[in-house]
Design a protein around this motif. Structure first.
Motif, PDB file in Angstrom:
ATOM      1  N   GLY A  81       0.834  -1.196   0.000  1.00 30.23           N
ATOM      2  CA  GLY A  81       0.000   0.000   0.000  1.00 30.23           C
ATOM      3  C   GLY A  81       0.870   1.249   0.000  1.00 30.23           C
ATOM      4  O   GLY A  81       2.093   1.180   0.178  1.00 30.23           O
ATOM      5  N   LYS A  82       0.238   2.385  -0.208  1.00 29.33           N
ATOM      6  CA  LYS A  82       0.995   3.638  -0.222  1.00 29.33           C
ATOM      7  C   LYS A  82       0.150   4.777   0.320  1.00 29.33           C
ATOM      8  O   LYS A  82      -1.074   4.719   0.327  1.00 29.33           O
ATOM      9  N   PHE A  83       0.837   5.817   0.781  1.00 27.96           N
ATOM     10  CA  PHE A  83       0.190   7.054   1.197  1.00 27.96           C
ATOM     11  C   PHE A  83       0.285   8.028   0.024  1.00 27.96           C
ATOM     12  O   PHE A  83       1.339   8.189  -0.571  1.00 27.96           O
ATOM     13  N   VAL A  84      -0.822   8.683  -0.282  1.00 28.99           N
ATOM     14  CA  VAL A  84      -0.869   9.668  -1.365  1.00 28.99           C
ATOM     15  C   VAL A  84      -1.233  11.016  -0.752  1.00 28.99           C
ATOM     16  O   VAL A  84      -2.276  11.143  -0.099  1.00 28.99           O
ATOM     17  N   ILE A  85      -0.375  12.018  -0.958  1.00 27.71           N
ATOM     18  CA  ILE A  85      -0.615  13.366  -0.435  1.00 27.71           C
ATOM     19  C   ILE A  85      -1.134  14.236  -1.573  1.00 27.71           C
ATOM     20  O   ILE A  85      -0.594  14.215  -2.678  1.00 27.71           O
ATOM     21  N   SER A  86      -2.185  15.002  -1.275  1.00 27.00           N
ATOM     22  CA  SER A  86      -2.756  15.906  -2.279  1.00 27.00           C
ATOM     23  C   SER A  86      -3.185  17.201  -1.612  1.00 27.00           C
ATOM     24  O   SER A  86      -3.198  17.313  -0.390  1.00 27.00           O
ATOM     25  N   LYS A  87      -3.535  18.167  -2.427  1.00 29.55           N
ATOM     26  CA  LYS A  87      -4.022  19.457  -1.944  1.00 29.55           C
ATOM     27  C   LYS A  87      -5.451  19.620  -2.438  1.00 29.55           C
ATOM     28  O   LYS A  87      -5.730  19.443  -3.628  1.00 29.55           O
TER      29      LYS A  87
END
Length: 63
Positions: A3-9
């Motif tokens: 799995g992964k962490f996805v950072i967005s604005k």
């Protein structure tokens, strides 16, 4: 693939992260953070504090 962490604005200018499983399904979504540094700290907090978290299902009736 793990799995992964996805950072967005977001549209309000806040940073958020989501935890995405290997199959592409979103598992969790964070609160909004005012800075990217705070968002990254949130990711690190989840990594540190929940590697072996248990589930406390309060919807189950006590018998």
């Amino acid at each position: 693939m793990a799995g992964k962490f996805v950072i967005s604005k977001d549209k309000r200018g806040e940073y958020r992260f989501k935890l995405v499983a290997a199959n592409g399904q979103t598992i969790a979504v964070s609160e909004g953070y005012s800075t990217k540094v705070a968002c990254v700290n949130g990711v690190e907090s989840v990594r540190k504090n929940a590697p072996d978290a248990t589930v406390d299902d309060t919807t189950l009736a006590s018998v």
